[in-house]
Design an enzyme around this catalytic site. Structure first.
Site, mmCIF file in Angstrom:
data_model
loop_
_atom_site.group_PDB
_atom_site.id
_atom_site.type_symbol
_atom_site.label_atom_id
_atom_site.label_comp_id
_atom_site.label_asym_id
_atom_site.label_seq_id
_atom_site.Cartn_x
_atom_site.Cartn_y
_atom_site.Cartn_z
ATOM 1 N N GLY A 26 1.168 -2.083 5.687
ATOM 2 C CA GLY A 26 1.627 -3.250 6.252
ATOM 3 C C GLY A 26 0.916 -4.277 6.471
ATOM 4 O O GLY A 26 -0.332 -4.564 5.858
ATOM 5 N N TYR A 30 12.315 -4.567 -5.083
ATOM 6 C CA TYR A 30 11.155 -4.787 -6.140
ATOM 7 C C TYR A 30 10.210 -3.726 -5.931
ATOM 8 O O TYR A 30 9.564 -3.019 -6.735
ATOM 9 C CB TYR A 30 10.498 -5.926 -6.021
ATOM 10 N N CYS A 86 0.797 -1.104 0.111
ATOM 11 C CA CYS A 86 0.053 -0.021 -0.021
ATOM 12 C C CYS A 86 1.021 1.153 0.027
ATOM 13 O O CYS A 86 2.135 1.072 0.428
ATOM 14 C CB CYS A 86 -1.044 0.179 1.226
ATOM 15 N N GLY A 112 0.173 -0.016 -5.031
ATOM 16 C CA GLY A 112 -1.077 -0.486 -4.952
ATOM 17 C C GLY A 112 -2.188 0.103 -6.005
ATOM 18 O O GLY A 112 -2.162 1.232 -6.433
#
Length: 596
Positions: free
Chosen positions: A184, A351, A82, A109
Protein backbone atom coordinates in the site's frame (compact mmCIF):
# COMPACT_ATOMS: atom_id res chain seq x y z
CA UNK A 1 43.25 31.72 -31.13
CA UNK A 2 43.43 28.31 -32.86
CA UNK A 3 40.49 26.02 -32.18
CA UNK A 4 40.64 22.27 -32.40
CA UNK A 5 38.38 20.34 -34.77
CA UNK A 6 36.52 18.93 -31.74
CA UNK A 7 35.91 22.43 -30.32
CA UNK A 8 34.60 23.69 -33.65
CA UNK A 9 32.27 20.72 -33.95
CA UNK A 10 30.99 21.24 -30.43
CA UNK A 11 30.30 24.93 -31.13
CA UNK A 12 28.40 24.12 -34.32
CA UNK A 13 26.33 21.52 -32.49
CA UNK A 14 25.46 24.01 -29.78
CA UNK A 15 24.36 26.63 -32.32
CA UNK A 16 22.20 24.04 -34.11
CA UNK A 17 20.60 23.06 -30.78
CA UNK A 18 19.75 26.71 -30.03
CA UNK A 19 18.15 27.12 -33.48
CA UNK A 20 16.14 23.91 -33.09
CA UNK A 21 15.01 24.97 -29.62
CA UNK A 22 13.84 28.33 -30.95
CA UNK A 23 11.87 26.63 -33.73
CA UNK A 24 10.33 24.25 -31.21
CA UNK A 25 9.23 27.11 -28.97
CA UNK A 26 7.69 28.91 -31.96
CA UNK A 27 5.88 25.76 -33.01
CA UNK A 28 4.60 25.16 -29.52
CA UNK A 29 3.28 28.71 -29.26
CA UNK A 30 1.50 28.43 -32.60
CA UNK A 31 -0.19 25.21 -31.52
CA UNK A 32 -1.16 26.70 -28.17
CA UNK A 33 -2.75 29.73 -29.80
CA UNK A 34 -4.88 27.43 -31.96
CA UNK A 35 -6.22 25.33 -29.11
CA UNK A 36 -10.03 25.24 -29.01
CA UNK A 37 -12.15 25.53 -25.91
CA UNK A 38 -12.59 22.34 -23.88
CA UNK A 39 -15.50 20.81 -21.98
CA UNK A 40 -15.87 21.78 -18.33
CA UNK A 41 -14.89 18.32 -17.06
CA UNK A 42 -11.41 18.82 -18.49
CA UNK A 43 -11.14 22.41 -17.33
CA UNK A 44 -11.70 21.32 -13.72
CA UNK A 45 -8.39 19.45 -13.72
CA UNK A 46 -6.48 22.73 -13.91
CA UNK A 47 -6.37 25.81 -11.74
CA UNK A 48 -6.91 28.33 -14.52
CA UNK A 49 -7.67 28.52 -18.20
CA UNK A 50 -4.13 29.60 -19.10
CA UNK A 51 -2.65 26.50 -17.51
CA UNK A 52 -5.22 24.38 -19.32
CA UNK A 53 -4.40 25.95 -22.65
CA UNK A 54 -0.68 25.41 -22.16
CA UNK A 55 -1.28 21.81 -21.14
CA UNK A 56 -3.40 20.97 -24.17
CA UNK A 57 -1.01 22.82 -26.43
CA UNK A 58 1.86 20.68 -25.22
CA UNK A 59 -0.20 17.52 -25.60
CA UNK A 60 -1.32 18.51 -29.09
CA UNK A 61 2.23 19.40 -30.06
CA UNK A 62 3.35 16.08 -28.63
CA UNK A 63 0.60 14.30 -30.56
CA UNK A 64 1.49 15.93 -33.86
CA UNK A 65 5.15 15.16 -33.33
CA UNK A 66 4.42 11.51 -32.58
CA UNK A 67 2.07 11.09 -35.54
CA UNK A 68 4.54 12.78 -37.87
CA UNK A 69 7.81 11.28 -36.68
CA UNK A 70 7.10 8.09 -34.78
CA UNK A 71 6.98 7.70 -31.01
CA UNK A 72 10.17 6.62 -29.34
CA UNK A 73 9.67 3.29 -27.69
CA UNK A 74 10.44 2.62 -24.09
CA UNK A 75 9.05 0.16 -21.63
CA UNK A 76 5.35 0.11 -20.99
CA UNK A 77 4.19 1.48 -17.67
CA UNK A 78 3.35 -1.65 -15.74
CA UNK A 79 1.41 -0.54 -12.70
CA UNK A 80 2.72 -2.65 -9.85
CA UNK A 81 2.43 -2.70 -6.11
CA UNK A 82 3.71 -5.22 -3.57
CA UNK A 83 2.86 -8.76 -2.63
CA UNK A 84 2.94 -10.13 0.92
CA UNK A 85 2.52 -13.58 2.45
CA UNK A 86 2.79 -15.05 5.93
CA UNK A 87 2.65 -18.69 7.02
CA UNK A 88 2.21 -20.40 10.38
CA UNK A 89 2.77 -24.15 10.59
CA UNK A 90 3.41 -26.52 13.48
CA UNK A 91 6.30 -28.58 12.17
CA UNK A 92 9.08 -28.11 9.64
CA UNK A 93 10.40 -24.93 8.09
CA UNK A 94 8.11 -22.43 6.38
CA UNK A 95 10.81 -21.18 3.99
CA UNK A 96 10.03 -23.35 0.97
CA UNK A 97 6.29 -22.66 1.17
CA UNK A 98 6.94 -18.93 1.55
CA UNK A 99 9.15 -19.15 -1.54
CA UNK A 100 6.43 -20.93 -3.52
CA UNK A 101 3.86 -18.38 -2.37
CA UNK A 102 6.11 -15.50 -3.42
CA UNK A 103 6.45 -17.00 -6.89
CA UNK A 104 2.65 -16.88 -7.18
CA UNK A 105 2.75 -13.20 -6.14
CA UNK A 106 5.70 -12.22 -8.34
CA UNK A 107 3.37 -10.28 -10.66
CA UNK A 108 2.86 -7.74 -7.85
CA UNK A 109 6.50 -6.70 -7.68
CA UNK A 110 9.81 -7.51 -9.36
CA UNK A 111 12.34 -5.10 -7.87
CA UNK A 112 13.16 -6.88 -4.62
CA UNK A 113 12.19 -9.78 -2.41
CA UNK A 114 12.60 -10.44 1.29
CA UNK A 115 11.81 -13.10 3.86
CA UNK A 116 12.11 -13.58 7.60
CA UNK A 117 11.44 -16.82 9.46
CA UNK A 118 11.40 -17.66 13.15
CA UNK A 119 11.06 -20.43 15.70
CA UNK A 120 10.17 -17.66 18.20
CA UNK A 121 13.61 -17.83 19.82
CA UNK A 122 15.41 -15.97 17.01
CA UNK A 123 14.70 -14.51 13.57
CA UNK A 124 16.39 -15.36 10.26
CA UNK A 125 16.24 -12.64 7.58
CA UNK A 126 17.30 -12.31 3.95
CA UNK A 127 16.40 -9.65 1.38
CA UNK A 128 17.90 -8.34 -1.87
CA UNK A 129 17.01 -6.58 -5.08
CA UNK A 130 15.89 -8.97 -7.79
CA UNK A 131 13.30 -11.59 -8.65
CA UNK A 132 12.26 -14.24 -6.14
CA UNK A 133 14.14 -17.01 -7.94
CA UNK A 134 17.33 -14.94 -7.92
CA UNK A 135 17.11 -13.67 -4.34
CA UNK A 136 16.36 -17.11 -2.89
CA UNK A 137 17.89 -19.28 -5.62
CA UNK A 138 20.95 -20.34 -3.64
CA UNK A 139 20.64 -23.42 -1.45
CA UNK A 140 22.71 -21.96 1.38
CA UNK A 141 20.33 -18.99 1.62
CA UNK A 142 17.28 -21.23 1.91
CA UNK A 143 19.03 -23.55 4.33
CA UNK A 144 19.66 -20.60 6.65
CA UNK A 145 15.98 -19.62 6.75
CA UNK A 146 14.93 -21.85 9.64
CA UNK A 147 11.64 -21.57 11.50
CA UNK A 148 8.05 -22.79 11.27
CA UNK A 149 6.58 -19.29 10.95
CA UNK A 150 7.54 -16.51 8.60
CA UNK A 151 6.58 -13.61 6.36
CA UNK A 152 7.80 -12.69 2.88
CA UNK A 153 7.48 -9.79 0.46
CA UNK A 154 7.94 -8.84 -3.19
CA UNK A 155 8.33 -5.15 -3.85
CA UNK A 156 7.80 -2.64 -6.58
CA UNK A 157 8.81 0.74 -5.12
CA UNK A 158 5.94 3.20 -4.79
CA UNK A 159 7.54 5.33 -2.09
CA UNK A 160 11.18 5.83 -1.23
CA UNK A 161 13.76 4.44 -3.64
CA UNK A 162 14.84 1.20 -5.29
CA UNK A 163 17.68 0.71 -2.82
CA UNK A 164 18.14 -2.79 -1.42
CA UNK A 165 18.11 -1.13 2.00
CA UNK A 166 14.45 -0.35 1.42
CA UNK A 167 13.58 -3.93 0.55
CA UNK A 168 11.24 -5.38 3.13
CA UNK A 169 10.82 -6.61 5.84
CA UNK A 170 11.74 -3.81 8.27
CA UNK A 171 12.69 -4.46 11.88
CA UNK A 172 12.62 -2.73 15.27
CA UNK A 173 14.10 -4.47 18.29
CA UNK A 174 11.94 -2.60 20.79
CA UNK A 175 9.32 -3.22 21.94
CA UNK A 176 9.33 -7.01 21.85
CA UNK A 177 11.03 -7.29 18.44
CA UNK A 178 8.85 -6.64 15.38
CA UNK A 179 9.37 -7.46 11.71
CA UNK A 180 6.83 -5.90 9.32
CA UNK A 181 5.96 -5.99 5.61
CA UNK A 182 3.49 -3.65 3.92
CA UNK A 183 1.47 -3.41 0.72
CA UNK A 184 0.00 0.00 0.00
CA UNK A 185 1.03 3.62 0.44
CA UNK A 186 0.54 6.07 3.30
CA UNK A 187 -0.64 9.54 2.32
CA UNK A 188 0.40 11.37 5.51
CA UNK A 189 3.96 10.06 5.73
CA UNK A 190 5.59 13.45 6.37
CA UNK A 191 3.20 14.22 9.21
CA UNK A 192 4.00 10.84 10.75
CA UNK A 193 7.74 11.43 10.39
CA UNK A 194 7.37 14.68 12.30
CA UNK A 195 5.45 12.83 14.98
CA UNK A 196 8.18 10.20 15.32
CA UNK A 197 10.82 12.90 15.64
CA UNK A 198 8.88 14.89 18.24
CA UNK A 199 8.73 14.64 22.00
CA UNK A 200 5.43 12.76 21.64
CA UNK A 201 7.38 9.74 20.40
CA UNK A 202 9.36 7.39 22.58
CA UNK A 203 13.07 8.23 22.25
CA UNK A 204 12.64 10.26 19.03
CA UNK A 205 12.76 7.26 16.75
CA UNK A 206 15.45 7.32 14.06
CA UNK A 207 14.44 6.21 10.56
CA UNK A 208 17.06 4.72 8.26
CA UNK A 209 15.19 5.02 4.94
CA UNK A 210 12.63 7.11 3.07
CA UNK A 211 10.14 4.22 2.99
CA UNK A 212 6.64 4.81 4.31
CA UNK A 213 6.66 1.16 5.44
CA UNK A 214 9.42 1.92 7.95
CA UNK A 215 7.36 4.87 9.19
CA UNK A 216 4.33 2.59 9.61
CA UNK A 217 6.37 0.04 11.59
CA UNK A 218 7.70 2.69 13.96
CA UNK A 219 4.24 4.16 14.52
CA UNK A 220 3.00 0.69 15.47
CA UNK A 221 6.00 0.12 17.75
CA UNK A 222 5.42 3.50 19.38
CA UNK A 223 1.82 2.57 20.15
CA UNK A 224 2.85 -0.80 21.62
CA UNK A 225 5.12 1.16 23.97
CA UNK A 226 2.22 3.39 24.94
CA UNK A 227 -0.08 0.43 25.58
CA UNK A 228 2.60 -1.04 27.83
CA UNK A 229 2.91 2.23 29.74
CA UNK A 230 -0.85 2.54 30.16
CA UNK A 231 -0.94 -0.98 31.56
CA UNK A 232 1.71 -0.21 34.15
CA UNK A 233 0.29 3.19 35.13
CA UNK A 234 -3.41 2.29 35.39
CA UNK A 235 -3.81 -1.30 36.56
CA UNK A 236 -0.29 -2.38 37.42
CA UNK A 237 -0.75 -5.41 35.16
CA UNK A 238 1.85 -8.02 34.33
CA UNK A 239 3.15 -6.94 30.89
CA UNK A 240 4.30 -10.45 30.01
CA UNK A 241 0.70 -11.68 30.19
CA UNK A 242 -0.77 -8.82 28.17
CA UNK A 243 1.35 -8.68 25.01
CA UNK A 244 -1.52 -9.68 22.74
CA UNK A 245 -3.74 -6.98 24.24
CA UNK A 246 -0.91 -4.49 23.71
CA UNK A 247 -0.93 -5.32 20.00
CA UNK A 248 -4.69 -4.94 19.68
CA UNK A 249 -4.58 -1.60 21.53
CA UNK A 250 -1.68 -0.47 19.36
CA UNK A 251 -3.67 -1.49 16.27
CA UNK A 252 -6.57 0.74 17.32
CA UNK A 253 -4.35 3.74 17.97
CA UNK A 254 -2.23 3.18 14.84
CA UNK A 255 -5.29 3.14 12.61
CA UNK A 256 -6.33 6.49 14.07
CA UNK A 257 -3.01 7.97 12.99
CA UNK A 258 -2.44 6.39 9.59
CA UNK A 259 -4.01 7.69 6.39
CA UNK A 260 -3.87 5.95 3.06
CA UNK A 261 -3.76 2.28 2.12
CA UNK A 262 -2.06 -0.49 4.07
CA UNK A 263 -2.31 -4.23 4.27
CA UNK A 264 0.38 -5.46 6.65
CA UNK A 265 1.90 -8.60 8.10
CA UNK A 266 4.20 -8.66 11.11
CA UNK A 267 6.07 -11.14 13.27
CA UNK A 268 6.03 -10.02 16.90
CA UNK A 269 8.08 -11.95 19.43
CA UNK A 270 5.92 -13.11 22.30
CA UNK A 271 2.74 -12.50 20.29
CA UNK A 272 2.75 -14.29 16.93
CA UNK A 273 1.90 -13.58 13.29
CA UNK A 274 -0.07 -10.32 13.04
CA UNK A 275 -2.13 -9.08 10.06
CA UNK A 276 -4.09 -5.85 9.71
CA UNK A 277 -5.77 -3.82 6.98
CA UNK A 278 -6.77 -0.18 6.57
CA UNK A 279 -10.40 0.80 7.35
CA UNK A 280 -11.26 1.12 3.64
CA UNK A 281 -9.72 -2.21 2.66
CA UNK A 282 -8.11 -0.56 -0.36
CA UNK A 283 -5.41 -3.21 -0.75
CA UNK A 284 -6.34 -6.91 -0.50
CA UNK A 285 -5.45 -9.38 2.27
CA UNK A 286 -6.83 -12.93 2.40
CA UNK A 287 -6.75 -15.69 5.05
CA UNK A 288 -6.19 -19.34 4.14
CA UNK A 289 -6.23 -22.50 6.24
CA UNK A 290 -5.19 -26.15 6.03
CA UNK A 291 -5.53 -29.05 8.43
CA UNK A 292 -2.67 -30.85 10.13
CA UNK A 293 -2.50 -33.50 12.90
CA UNK A 294 -1.54 -30.77 15.38
CA UNK A 295 -4.36 -28.40 14.35
CA UNK A 296 -5.16 -25.73 11.77
CA UNK A 297 -2.25 -24.06 9.99
CA UNK A 298 -2.60 -20.59 8.52
CA UNK A 299 -1.54 -18.54 5.52
CA UNK A 300 -2.33 -14.84 4.95
CA UNK A 301 -1.49 -13.30 1.57
CA UNK A 302 -2.26 -10.47 -0.82
CA UNK A 303 -4.07 -12.88 -3.15
CA UNK A 304 -5.44 -16.36 -2.62
CA UNK A 305 -3.78 -17.54 -5.85
CA UNK A 306 -0.80 -18.14 -3.54
CA UNK A 307 -2.73 -20.76 -1.53
CA UNK A 308 -3.20 -23.54 -4.10
CA UNK A 309 0.40 -24.68 -4.68
CA UNK A 310 1.04 -24.95 -0.92
CA UNK A 311 -2.21 -26.63 0.04
CA UNK A 312 -4.18 -23.86 1.75
CA UNK A 313 -7.86 -23.10 1.17
CA UNK A 314 -9.39 -19.67 1.19
CA UNK A 315 -11.31 -18.86 4.40
CA UNK A 316 -12.12 -15.15 4.14
CA UNK A 317 -10.65 -11.69 3.65
CA UNK A 318 -9.13 -9.76 6.51
CA UNK A 319 -11.87 -7.20 7.11
CA UNK A 320 -11.21 -3.49 6.61
CA UNK A 321 -10.04 -2.09 9.94
CA UNK A 322 -9.48 -5.56 11.41
CA UNK A 323 -6.37 -6.94 13.11
CA UNK A 324 -5.82 -10.71 13.15
CA UNK A 325 -3.28 -12.42 15.40
CA UNK A 326 -2.19 -16.03 15.03
CA UNK A 327 -0.51 -16.74 18.33
CA UNK A 328 2.75 -18.61 18.75
CA UNK A 329 0.78 -21.76 19.53
CA UNK A 330 -1.49 -21.41 16.45
CA UNK A 331 -4.66 -19.87 17.88
CA UNK A 332 -6.39 -17.31 15.64
CA UNK A 333 -7.68 -14.17 17.38
CA UNK A 334 -9.09 -11.00 15.86
CA UNK A 335 -10.39 -7.56 16.79
CA UNK A 336 -12.10 -4.81 14.83
CA UNK A 337 -9.69 -1.95 15.55
CA UNK A 338 -11.46 0.65 13.41
CA UNK A 339 -14.87 0.95 11.81
CA UNK A 340 -14.51 -0.55 8.37
CA UNK A 341 -16.13 0.49 5.09
CA UNK A 342 -15.05 -1.86 2.30
CA UNK A 343 -13.94 0.30 -0.60
CA UNK A 344 -11.38 -1.80 -2.50
CA UNK A 345 -9.28 -0.48 -5.36
CA UNK A 346 -11.07 -1.24 -8.63
CA UNK A 347 -7.75 -1.28 -10.49
CA UNK A 348 -6.87 -4.51 -8.68
CA UNK A 349 -9.53 -6.35 -10.66
CA UNK A 350 -8.67 -4.77 -14.00
CA UNK A 351 -4.93 -5.10 -14.07
CA UNK A 352 -3.13 -6.01 -10.85
CA UNK A 353 -4.61 -9.25 -9.53
CA UNK A 354 -4.27 -12.62 -11.20
CA UNK A 355 -7.47 -13.95 -12.80
CA UNK A 356 -7.39 -17.02 -10.52
CA UNK A 357 -7.70 -14.86 -7.38
CA UNK A 358 -10.81 -14.02 -5.39
CA UNK A 359 -10.57 -10.61 -3.70
CA UNK A 360 -13.19 -9.26 -1.33
CA UNK A 361 -15.51 -12.07 -2.37
CA UNK A 362 -15.21 -11.14 -6.06
CA UNK A 363 -13.65 -13.64 -8.50
CA UNK A 364 -11.27 -11.59 -10.62
CA UNK A 365 -11.95 -13.68 -13.74
CA UNK A 366 -15.73 -13.21 -13.46
CA UNK A 367 -15.23 -9.49 -13.00
CA UNK A 368 -13.16 -9.29 -16.17
CA UNK A 369 -15.79 -11.24 -18.10
CA UNK A 370 -18.39 -8.71 -16.99
CA UNK A 371 -16.15 -5.91 -18.20
CA UNK A 372 -16.06 -7.65 -21.58
CA UNK A 373 -19.85 -7.83 -21.72
CA UNK A 374 -20.27 -4.14 -20.81
CA UNK A 375 -17.62 -3.04 -23.30
CA UNK A 376 -19.12 -5.19 -26.07
CA UNK A 377 -22.47 -3.45 -25.66
CA UNK A 378 -20.81 -0.09 -26.23
CA UNK A 379 -18.76 -1.36 -29.17
CA UNK A 380 -21.97 -2.45 -30.87
CA UNK A 381 -23.09 1.18 -30.88
CA UNK A 382 -19.99 2.15 -32.86
CA UNK A 383 -20.95 -0.11 -35.79
CA UNK A 384 -17.31 -0.65 -36.70
CA UNK A 385 -16.51 -2.96 -39.60
CA UNK A 386 -14.72 -5.74 -37.69
CA UNK A 387 -13.35 -9.13 -38.73
CA UNK A 388 -11.59 -10.48 -35.62
CA UNK A 389 -11.03 -9.78 -31.92
CA UNK A 390 -7.47 -9.99 -30.58
CA UNK A 391 -6.15 -9.45 -27.02
CA UNK A 392 -2.91 -7.82 -25.95
CA UNK A 393 -1.45 -10.63 -23.84
CA UNK A 394 -1.91 -11.50 -21.09
CA UNK A 395 -4.28 -9.53 -18.87
CA UNK A 396 -6.90 -8.67 -21.48
CA UNK A 397 -7.74 -12.24 -22.50
CA UNK A 398 -10.90 -12.73 -20.36
CA UNK A 399 -12.43 -9.46 -21.54
CA UNK A 400 -11.45 -10.16 -25.16
CA UNK A 401 -12.94 -13.67 -25.09
CA UNK A 402 -16.22 -12.28 -23.78
CA UNK A 403 -16.26 -9.41 -26.29
CA UNK A 404 -15.73 -11.83 -29.16
CA UNK A 405 -18.59 -14.00 -27.92
CA UNK A 406 -20.94 -11.02 -27.51
CA UNK A 407 -20.11 -9.62 -30.95
CA UNK A 408 -20.18 -13.00 -32.68
CA UNK A 409 -16.67 -12.50 -34.04
CA UNK A 410 -13.70 -14.90 -34.23
CA UNK A 411 -11.32 -14.67 -31.29
CA UNK A 412 -7.70 -14.82 -32.43
CA UNK A 413 -4.36 -14.81 -30.60
CA UNK A 414 -2.41 -12.75 -33.10
CA UNK A 415 0.24 -11.33 -30.75
CA UNK A 416 2.82 -13.80 -29.51
CA UNK A 417 4.56 -12.88 -26.26
CA UNK A 418 8.18 -13.81 -25.63
CA UNK A 419 8.14 -15.04 -22.04
CA UNK A 420 11.91 -15.29 -21.78
CA UNK A 421 12.73 -11.62 -22.16
CA UNK A 422 13.89 -9.89 -19.02
CA UNK A 423 13.08 -6.36 -17.96
CA UNK A 424 13.09 -3.64 -20.62
CA UNK A 425 15.69 -0.92 -20.19
CA UNK A 426 15.78 2.48 -21.84
CA UNK A 427 17.91 1.99 -24.91
CA UNK A 428 20.53 4.45 -26.21
CA UNK A 429 19.09 4.96 -29.70
CA UNK A 430 15.85 4.83 -31.65
CA UNK A 431 16.38 1.43 -33.26
CA UNK A 432 17.15 -0.29 -29.96
CA UNK A 433 14.24 1.42 -28.22
CA UNK A 434 11.87 0.02 -30.84
CA UNK A 435 13.43 -3.42 -30.45
CA UNK A 436 12.87 -3.29 -26.69
CA UNK A 437 9.13 -3.47 -27.29
CA UNK A 438 9.15 -5.60 -30.43
CA UNK A 439 11.23 -8.36 -28.86
CA UNK A 440 8.47 -8.86 -26.28
CA UNK A 441 5.58 -9.08 -28.74
CA UNK A 442 5.43 -10.32 -32.30
CA UNK A 443 2.46 -9.91 -34.66
CA UNK A 444 1.50 -12.83 -36.95
CA UNK A 445 0.65 -11.88 -40.56
CA UNK A 446 -1.32 -15.14 -40.87
CA UNK A 447 -3.81 -13.68 -38.38
CA UNK A 448 -3.87 -10.03 -39.39
CA UNK A 449 -3.39 -9.98 -43.17
CA UNK A 450 -6.27 -8.02 -44.73
CA UNK A 451 -8.31 -8.02 -41.52
CA UNK A 452 -10.10 -5.24 -39.65
CA UNK A 453 -8.94 -5.90 -36.10
CA UNK A 454 -10.52 -5.07 -32.74
CA UNK A 455 -7.54 -5.02 -30.36
CA UNK A 456 -8.40 -5.35 -26.65
CA UNK A 457 -6.14 -4.17 -23.82
CA UNK A 458 -6.87 -4.22 -20.11
CA UNK A 459 -5.77 -0.60 -19.78
CA UNK A 460 -4.02 2.12 -21.75
CA UNK A 461 -1.91 4.18 -19.35
CA UNK A 462 0.88 5.97 -21.18
CA UNK A 463 0.18 4.65 -24.66
CA UNK A 464 3.75 4.39 -25.90
CA UNK A 465 3.70 0.61 -26.23
CA UNK A 466 0.20 0.65 -27.71
CA UNK A 467 1.44 2.93 -30.48
CA UNK A 468 4.08 0.35 -31.33
CA UNK A 469 1.59 -2.52 -31.21
CA UNK A 470 -0.75 -0.75 -33.61
CA UNK A 471 2.20 -0.24 -35.93
CA UNK A 472 3.06 -3.96 -35.63
CA UNK A 473 -0.45 -4.93 -36.70
CA UNK A 474 -0.32 -2.65 -39.72
CA UNK A 475 3.06 -4.04 -40.73
CA UNK A 476 1.54 -7.54 -40.35
CA UNK A 477 -1.07 -6.56 -42.94
CA UNK A 478 -4.03 -5.39 -40.83
CA UNK A 479 -6.45 -3.36 -42.93
CA UNK A 480 -7.79 -1.40 -39.95
CA UNK A 481 -6.96 -1.37 -36.23
CA UNK A 482 -9.61 -0.43 -33.65
CA UNK A 483 -8.76 -0.25 -29.95
CA UNK A 484 -10.89 -1.06 -26.90
CA UNK A 485 -9.67 -0.55 -23.33
CA UNK A 486 -11.27 -2.62 -20.55
CA UNK A 487 -10.60 0.29 -18.19
CA UNK A 488 -11.63 3.94 -18.43
CA UNK A 489 -9.02 6.59 -19.29
CA UNK A 490 -6.37 6.89 -16.54
CA UNK A 491 -6.09 10.61 -15.86
CA UNK A 492 -5.29 10.88 -12.14
CA UNK A 493 -2.43 9.50 -10.03
CA UNK A 494 -2.95 6.44 -7.88
CA UNK A 495 -1.76 7.45 -4.42
CA UNK A 496 -2.60 4.21 -2.63
CA UNK A 497 0.28 2.00 -3.67
CA UNK A 498 0.19 1.66 -7.46
CA UNK A 499 3.15 3.12 -9.30
CA UNK A 500 1.24 5.74 -11.31
CA UNK A 501 2.21 9.02 -9.64
CA UNK A 502 2.15 11.70 -12.35
CA UNK A 503 -0.69 13.01 -14.48
CA UNK A 504 1.78 14.14 -17.10
CA UNK A 505 2.66 10.56 -18.03
CA UNK A 506 -0.92 9.55 -18.90
CA UNK A 507 -1.76 9.67 -22.59
CA UNK A 508 -5.41 10.52 -21.88
CA UNK A 509 -4.66 13.45 -19.56
CA UNK A 510 -5.83 16.68 -21.20
CA UNK A 511 -6.77 15.05 -24.51
CA UNK A 512 -10.11 14.06 -25.96
CA UNK A 513 -10.68 10.43 -26.97
CA UNK A 514 -10.34 11.38 -30.64
CA UNK A 515 -6.98 13.02 -29.91
CA UNK A 516 -5.78 9.97 -27.99
CA UNK A 517 -6.84 7.84 -30.93
CA UNK A 518 -4.65 9.95 -33.20
CA UNK A 519 -1.71 9.62 -30.79
CA UNK A 520 -2.10 5.84 -30.85
CA UNK A 521 -2.52 5.87 -34.66
CA UNK A 522 -5.66 3.76 -34.47
CA UNK A 523 -8.76 3.86 -36.67
CA UNK A 524 -11.03 4.02 -33.62
CA UNK A 525 -10.83 3.95 -29.83
CA UNK A 526 -13.31 3.17 -27.07
CA UNK A 527 -12.86 3.09 -23.30
CA UNK A 528 -14.78 1.30 -20.57
CA UNK A 529 -17.19 3.47 -18.55
CA UNK A 530 -16.58 3.98 -14.83
CA UNK A 531 -20.21 3.20 -14.03
CA UNK A 532 -19.84 -0.18 -15.73
CA UNK A 533 -16.82 -0.96 -13.55
CA UNK A 534 -18.66 -0.18 -10.33
CA UNK A 535 -21.81 -2.00 -11.41
CA UNK A 536 -19.83 -5.12 -12.31
CA UNK A 537 -18.21 -5.21 -8.89
CA UNK A 538 -21.43 -4.61 -6.98
CA UNK A 539 -23.22 -7.35 -8.88
CA UNK A 540 -20.56 -9.86 -7.86
CA UNK A 541 -20.55 -8.71 -4.22
CA UNK A 542 -23.58 -6.60 -3.21
CA UNK A 543 -22.05 -6.04 0.26
CA UNK A 544 -19.54 -3.67 -1.31
CA UNK A 545 -21.26 -0.33 -1.79
CA UNK A 546 -18.43 1.49 -3.52
CA UNK A 547 -14.93 1.09 -4.93
CA UNK A 548 -11.91 3.34 -5.08
CA UNK A 549 -11.70 4.42 -8.72
CA UNK A 550 -9.61 7.51 -8.05
CA UNK A 551 -7.23 7.06 -11.00
CA UNK A 552 -10.28 7.43 -13.27
CA UNK A 553 -12.41 9.92 -11.33
CA UNK A 554 -10.06 11.90 -9.09
CA UNK A 555 -12.23 11.08 -6.05
CA UNK A 556 -9.95 9.71 -3.32
CA UNK A 557 -11.78 7.66 -0.70
CA UNK A 558 -9.58 8.66 2.24
CA UNK A 559 -10.65 12.29 1.81
CA UNK A 560 -7.20 13.77 2.45
CA UNK A 561 -5.95 14.19 -1.14
CA UNK A 562 -6.11 17.63 -2.72
CA UNK A 563 -4.45 19.43 -5.61
CA UNK A 564 -1.54 20.53 -3.41
CA UNK A 565 -0.81 16.90 -2.53
CA UNK A 566 -0.89 15.83 -6.19
CA UNK A 567 1.36 18.72 -7.22
CA UNK A 568 3.87 17.78 -4.54
CA UNK A 569 3.77 14.15 -5.62
CA UNK A 570 4.52 15.14 -9.20
CA UNK A 571 7.21 17.72 -8.45
CA UNK A 572 9.14 16.19 -5.56
CA UNK A 573 7.71 12.73 -4.97
CA UNK A 574 7.47 9.57 -7.06
CA UNK A 575 6.35 11.54 -10.11
CA UNK A 576 9.44 13.78 -10.35
CA UNK A 577 11.62 11.29 -12.22
CA UNK A 578 8.65 9.87 -14.09
CA UNK A 579 8.18 13.14 -15.98
CA UNK A 580 11.70 12.81 -17.32
CA UNK A 581 10.88 9.28 -18.50
CA UNK A 582 7.85 10.56 -20.38
CA UNK A 583 9.88 13.22 -22.15
CA UNK A 584 12.33 10.61 -23.35
CA UNK A 585 9.51 8.37 -24.54
CA UNK A 586 7.24 10.90 -26.22
CA UNK A 587 9.30 13.93 -27.17
CA UNK A 588 12.39 14.33 -29.30
CA UNK A 589 15.40 15.28 -27.16
CA UNK A 590 15.70 18.52 -29.14
CA UNK A 591 12.16 19.47 -28.10
CA UNK A 592 12.96 18.72 -24.46
CA UNK A 593 15.16 21.81 -24.41
CA UNK A 594 12.21 23.94 -25.41
CA UNK A 595 9.63 22.45 -23.05
CA UNK A 596 11.61 21.63 -19.90
Amino acid sequence: MILSRKSLARGCAQRRAVKVSARAVTALRSVRDAVPALPSHQVSTFTNSSALKNKLALNTFRMSYIVGNGAKACKRITPRMCGIIGIFKYEGNANVELYEGLLMLQHRGQDSAGMVTTDWSRFKEHKENGLVKDVFGKQDVMDSMKGHCGIAHVRYPTAGSSSAQEAQPFFVNSPLGIYLIHNGNLTNTEELRDLLNSSRSFFNRHLRTDSDSEVLLNILADEVHRAHQRCLQTTGCDPNKNKINFLFEAGEMTMRLLKGAYSCLALVKGVGLVAFRDPFGIRPLVIGKRSSPQGDEWCIASEDCAFGPIGFERVRDVLPGEMVIITEDGKLMSRQCAQGTPTPCIFEYIYLARPDSVLNGIPVYNFQLKLGTALANRIKEKQWDLDIVCPVPDGSRPAAIQIAAELGLPYREGLVKNRYVGRTFIMPDQRLREMSVRRKLNAMPAVFEGKSVLLIDDSIVRGTTMTQIVDMLRRAGARKVYLASASPPVVYPNVYGVDMPSRKEFVANGLTIDQVCQVLRADGLIYQEVDDLITSGKELNPDIKDFDASCFTGRYVTGDIDEAYLQKLELSGRGANRRATQKVSLLNERVMVATA
